[in-house]
Enzyme design. Structure first.
Site, PDB file in Angstrom:
ATOM      1  N   CYS A 172       0.877  -1.309  -0.092  1.00  0.00           N
ATOM      2  CA  CYS A 172       0.065  -0.044   0.139  1.00  0.00           C
ATOM      3  C   CYS A 172       0.924   1.190  -0.112  1.00  0.00           C
ATOM      4  CB  CYS A 172      -0.935   0.230   1.096  1.00  0.00           C
ATOM      5  SG  CYS A 172      -0.559  -1.111   2.666  1.00  0.00           S
TER       6      CYS A 172
ATOM      7  N   ARG B 158       7.768 -10.820   4.780  1.00  0.00           N
ATOM      8  CA  ARG B 158       7.408 -10.792   6.400  1.00  0.00           C
ATOM      9  C   ARG B 158       8.184 -11.942   7.428  1.00  0.00           C
ATOM     10  NH1 ARG B 158       0.914  -9.927   5.920  1.00  0.00           N
ATOM     11  NH2 ARG B 158       1.045  -8.307   4.600  1.00  0.00           N
TER      12      ARG B 158
ATOM     13  N   GLN C  97       1.249 -10.956  -3.697  1.00  0.00           N
ATOM     14  CA  GLN C  97      -0.049 -10.573  -3.273  1.00  0.00           C
ATOM     15  C   GLN C  97      -0.713 -10.144  -4.896  1.00  0.00           C
ATOM     16  OE1 GLN C  97       0.127  -7.685  -0.217  1.00  0.00           O
ATOM     17  NE2 GLN C  97      -1.131  -9.041   1.018  1.00  0.00           N
TER      18      GLN C  97
ATOM     19  N   ASP D  58      -2.446  -7.746  -4.821  1.00  0.00           N
ATOM     20  CA  ASP D  58      -2.958  -6.400  -4.528  1.00  0.00           C
ATOM     21  C   ASP D  58      -3.381  -5.669  -5.097  1.00  0.00           C
ATOM     22  OD1 ASP D  58      -2.985  -5.435  -2.022  1.00  0.00           O
ATOM     23  OD2 ASP D  58      -1.071  -5.168  -1.493  1.00  0.00           O
TER      24      ASP D  58
ATOM     25  N   HIS E 284      -5.300  -1.222  -4.890  1.00  0.00           N
ATOM     26  CA  HIS E 284      -5.612  -0.206  -4.072  1.00  0.00           C
ATOM     27  C   HIS E 284      -6.562   0.498  -4.828  1.00  0.00           C
ATOM     28  CE1 HIS E 284      -2.407  -1.807  -1.842  1.00  0.00           C
ATOM     29  NE2 HIS E 284      -3.148  -1.474  -0.629  1.00  0.00           N
TER      30      HIS E 284
ATOM     31  N   LYS F 200     -13.838  -3.450   7.417  1.00  0.00           N
ATOM     32  CA  LYS F 200     -13.753  -4.546   6.251  1.00  0.00           C
ATOM     33  C   LYS F 200     -14.822  -5.592   5.941  1.00  0.00           C
ATOM     34  CE  LYS F 200     -10.339  -7.130   9.210  1.00  0.00           C
ATOM     35  NZ  LYS F 200      -9.224  -7.758   9.487  1.00  0.00           N
TER      36      LYS F 200
ATOM     37  N   HIS G 163      -8.234  -0.886   0.386  1.00  0.00           N
ATOM     38  CA  HIS G 163      -7.117  -1.918   0.253  1.00  0.00           C
ATOM     39  C   HIS G 163      -7.977  -3.287  -0.254  1.00  0.00           C
ATOM     40  CE1 HIS G 163      -4.022   0.197   2.762  1.00  0.00           C
ATOM     41  NE2 HIS G 163      -5.308   0.736   3.273  1.00  0.00           N
TER      42      HIS G 163
END
Length: 645
Positions: A338, A367, A385, A387, A389, A469, A515
């Site tokens: 992000c 991570r 990911q 991912d 946004h 969320k 997100h």
């Protein structure tokens, strides 16, 4: 006079204080025998789960809890954990007990003992549990003063239990539960007697640090499962057997997809077949990006620590981040994408007319997960990911959330998942932002699910500090649940990183940031796919569509021509030209779960055909290469299973 209101609205009056058990028996002897606990409520308060011996001395509502209720099953599991401790102390008096909660599908209890428990020990403990349950000893609750309880357990040599009790404020009552010769600290409630615990099985022993701290002693954690009926337990044990057969780590080795090794803990080595599978997933999602208005972007792997401090990640997530240094600067290896996407948004000033702006990235993240939590592809230290946004205005929230849920449903269906559970996590106690903004965000999430006709649960207080969320959970082929997709509303990070757009009044405003992820970690999702399909991927995902096997070397040329033709048409195909017996070739490729095995010999060569075998040894007959190609292409394009053309 005590008036009890039952769930159906009916009332029962009693001349004085009455126990939950007495109320249950007054309704019916069957309910009295089945009662495990009760939920007692008074006006203005949440109903409280209590023992059947609990005495009601004022007007209240009451619902009787039996083994058919979720609360009842939790009670059985928690009480079985105590039964386990009772059995261990009976067989191994020197063992110290610590904690023993109910968990999903079962329970565990942690023990300190001078030697490791063996498989034979587990069998003996389970046998003792059965003996104690058959004694049908009454389980009773007692209240003690804290210091008296500490002294009592210290005197018994139960130093861990004494430490737990000593950490409780002195003004709080200490509740202990006694069954036969065993007594344990617990808030309760518990089943009325040990005879209610009939269906259980001990599963395994594992290590667990005291209080979860690696600096403390390693304890022994005994896991078990417990159920209301034998049928339910049998179904669960069958599911575990099936899960073991489908274990993606085992299949990853057998199917030559990937491996792990000690030199790179939590990081996968993808083999050619596995990477082919990966590419099918990634390229599918790339088309999803393009077809749904996403701009695919790529942000750096490492960012200066100052940026991670601005976002709040360093304050809240530092222990999970990898760092590196260069030229006296400290960088963080990104654990999420992000902040990079905000930087891309900030690279130019946007008008409200451009919003919503949707960015998508196959972002590789790292991570620093604890080594003990790593689990094949399901829990790794390096992952990618899908991912995304979305930067939008508050007025666009509902439309964006509705569109995302509809998109997610289609994607999951294409991968073979049609059962989805939906959960809306709302504002936590500690949060930022005005309540009216939270109202709008939560309403948008719930309304978006209503618009797509989704039944959902609300999880009060489980949202992030910056916004609510939706969590999307999949149900796989053997009934397991996997939380994958999410969409989160963020009012915090865009402001922290100075993201702005120019509104219709020519004023600069902060956008709302959504997100969103559909698959989540590609590694984890592929692990799920492998287990869901037991390694037998539908043709559109399979690393190889077909293998052409010649009956003898005399027909190797024809087999090579067939394979080359298939490859020329865009199919993933190969030829097995070895001088092995055809039965061995078929067996080996069947075990590799190739969708189609094409067998060619003299008859097929003369007729320019192929003999087609589908998965499971299904003889699909002889057909021309053109007919087979048409069939296979249809299965791939329609994302069907083998043989569904």
């Amino acid at each position: 006079m005590v008036r009890i209101t039952l769930p159906d609205g009916s009332e029962r009056e009693f001349p004085g204080p009455v126990s939950v058990s007495d109320v249950a028996h007054s309704i019916g002897a069957g309910l009295g025998r089945a009662a495990l606990a009760g939920r007692v409520g008074v006006q203005g308060a949440e109903p409280e789960l209590v023992d059947t011996a609990f005495v009601i001395d004022h007007d209240a509502t009451l619902s009787i809890v039996t083994a058919k209720d979720p609360d009842g099953l939790d009670l059985i599991r928690h009480s079985t954990a105590h039964l386990l401790a009772y059995a261990v102390k009976s067989l191994f008096p020197d063992a110290q007990v610590t904690i023993g909660p109910a968990i999903d599908n079962g329970f565990y209890y942690d023990f300190s003992y001078k030697r490791p428990f063996t498989t034979e020990d587990l069998a003996a403990i389970e046998k003792k549990m059965t003996e104690l349950a058959k004694k049908d000893e009454v389980v009773t609750r007692e209240e003690w003063l804290r210091d008296d309880a500490v002294a009592f357990f210290k005197g018994m040599g139960e130093h861990y239990k004494a430490e737990i009790i000593a950490s409780i404020p002195s003004n709080e009552p200490i509740s202990l539960y006694r069954e036969g010769d065993f007594i344990d600290l617990c808030r309760g409630p518990h089943v009325p007697s040990t005879g209610r615990l009939k269906v259980f099985k001990l599963m395994k022993v594992a290590g667990a640090y005291w209080r979860g701290d690696s600096k403390n002693e390693m304890l022994q954690r005994i896991y078990g499962t417990a159920w209301a009926t034998k049928e339910e337990q049998a179904a669960y044990l069958h599911m575990l057997e099936e899960a073991e057969r489908r274990d993606h780590r085992k299949l990853g080795r057998e199917l030559d997809l990937f491996h792990f090794q000690d030199e790179a803990p939590g990081l996968a080595f993808w083999h050619a077949k596995g990477w082919t599978l990966w590419q099918q997933v990634e390229q599918y999602m790339r088309r999803v990006y393009v077809d749904n208005g996403y701009l695919e972007v790529k942000a750096p792997q490492i960012l200066d620590l100052s940026l991670w401090k601005k976002t709040g990640h360093w304050d809240n997530y530092a222990e999970n981040m990898f760092t590196t240094e260069s030229e006296n600067r400290v960088y963080g290896l990104k654990p999420m994408n992000c902040p990079g996407h905000v930087q891309i948004f900030n690279s130019s000033l946007h008008s409200y007319r451009e919003l919503p702006i949707r960015y998508g990235e196959f972002g590789q993240c790292h991570r620093n997960e604890p080594s003990g939590s790593l689990h094949g592809l399901m829990r790794v230290r390096g992952f990618t990911q899908d991912d995304g946004h979305i930067f939008c205005t508050e007025d666009q929230l509902l439309d964006e959330c509705s569109a995302f849920t509809a998109l997610l449903q289609k994607v999951y269906a294409d991968f073979g998942f049609t059962e989805i559970l939906y959960k809306v996590a709302t504002r936590p106690e500690k949060r930022i932002g005005a309540d009216d903004v939270w109202d709008k965000a939560e309403h948008a999430l719930m309304q978006s699910l209503d618009q797509t006709e989704c039944q959902y649960e609300v999880s009060p207080g489980e949202g992030a500090f910056y916004g609510p969320k939706i969590e999307y959970t999949l149900k796989d082929a053997i009934g397991r649940h996997w939380q994958c997709g999410t969409i989160q509303v963020d009012f915090s990070m865009p402001a922290r990183l100075n993201a702005e757009y120019v509104d219709a009044s020519d004023q600069r405003k902060t956008p709302v940031m959504l997100h969103r992820a559909i698959l989540g970690s590609l590694e984890r999702f592929i692990g799920m796919l492998i287990e869901n399909h037991a390694g037998a991927m539908p043709p559109w995902l399979a690393p190889e569509h077909a293998v052409v096997c010649c009956i003898s070397e005399s027909f190797s040329g024809y087999a090579s021509e067939i394979a080359a033709s298939l490859k020329g048409q865009g199919f993933r195909a190969s030829a097995d030209l070895r001088g092995e017996k055809i039965t061995r070739k078929i067996r080996e490729h069947s075990m590799q779960k190739v969708p189609y095995i094409l067998v060619v010999g003299e008859k097929e060569q003369d007729a320019s055909t192929v003999a087609v075998r589908g998965r499971g040894g299904v003889d699909m007959g002889t057909m021309s290469l053109a007919d087979f190609s048409t069939r296979l292409r249809h299965e791939i394009e329609a994302r069907l299973e083998v043989g569904q053309a």
